[in-house]
Design a protein around this motif. Structure first.
Motif, short mmCIF file in Angstrom:
data_model
loop_
_atom_site.label_atom_id
_atom_site.label_comp_id
_atom_site.label_asym_id
_atom_site.label_seq_id
_atom_site.Cartn_x
_atom_site.Cartn_y
_atom_site.Cartn_z
N THR A 22 44.48 -15.59 -3.20
CA THR A 22 43.81 -16.75 -3.77
C THR A 22 43.58 -17.58 -2.65
O THR A 22 42.34 -18.11 -2.62
CB THR A 22 44.22 -17.19 -5.11
OG1 THR A 22 44.70 -16.13 -6.00
CG2 THR A 22 43.42 -18.22 -5.60
N ILE A 23 44.55 -17.92 -2.00
CA ILE A 23 44.29 -18.99 -0.81
C ILE A 23 43.35 -18.52 0.20
O ILE A 23 42.33 -19.21 0.63
CB ILE A 23 45.68 -19.49 -0.26
CG1 ILE A 23 46.60 -20.38 -1.05
CG2 ILE A 23 45.22 -20.19 1.01
CD1 ILE A 23 47.81 -20.48 -0.93
N LEU A 24 43.33 -17.30 0.42
CA LEU A 24 42.54 -16.64 1.68
C LEU A 24 41.31 -16.47 1.16
O LEU A 24 40.34 -16.64 1.80
CB LEU A 24 43.11 -15.46 2.02
CG LEU A 24 44.54 -15.30 2.94
CD1 LEU A 24 45.04 -13.92 3.30
CD2 LEU A 24 44.18 -16.27 4.12
N GLN A 25 41.04 -16.10 -0.14
CA GLN A 25 39.51 -15.92 -0.62
C GLN A 25 38.80 -17.40 -0.66
O GLN A 25 37.73 -17.30 -0.51
CB GLN A 25 39.75 -15.55 -2.19
CG GLN A 25 38.51 -14.99 -2.65
CD GLN A 25 38.79 -14.51 -4.09
OE1 GLN A 25 39.82 -14.50 -4.76
NE2 GLN A 25 37.54 -13.63 -4.57
N ALA A 26 39.38 -18.43 -0.64
CA ALA A 26 38.79 -19.78 -0.78
C ALA A 26 38.36 -20.30 0.31
O ALA A 26 37.56 -20.99 0.49
CB ALA A 26 39.75 -20.67 -1.62
N MET A 27 38.98 -19.52 1.58
CA MET A 27 38.68 -20.24 2.96
C MET A 27 37.33 -19.43 3.43
O MET A 27 36.92 -18.40 3.03
CB MET A 27 39.78 -19.59 4.00
CG MET A 27 41.04 -20.17 3.53
SD MET A 27 42.28 -19.64 4.70
CE MET A 27 43.68 -20.67 4.39
N ASN A 28 36.63 -20.21 4.57
CA ASN A 28 35.38 -19.71 4.92
C ASN A 28 35.89 -18.77 6.08
O ASN A 28 37.21 -18.49 6.13
CB ASN A 28 34.61 -20.74 5.43
CG ASN A 28 35.12 -21.55 6.66
OD1 ASN A 28 36.17 -21.06 7.36
ND2 ASN A 28 34.82 -22.57 6.86
#
Length: 44
Positions: A22-28
């Motif tokens: 979830t954290i990685l998905q929110a990153m550009n």
């Protein structure tokens, strides 16, 4: 049986996996490439 995971350990691994993704998905993309190498959400 040594090495078998308890239910709490299995739950933690699953929750950590979901949290990390979830954290990685929110990153550009540029941040993703930097942080994808970390194995756990805590390391992020």
């Amino acid at each position: 049986m040594a090495g078998a995971l308890t239910e709490n350990q299995k739950k933690w691994l699953n929750d950590d996996y979901i949290c990390r993704l979830t954290i990685l998905q929110a990153m550009n993309d540029s941040l993703f490439n930097t942080f994808q190498k970390y194995a756990t959400a805590l390391e992020l």
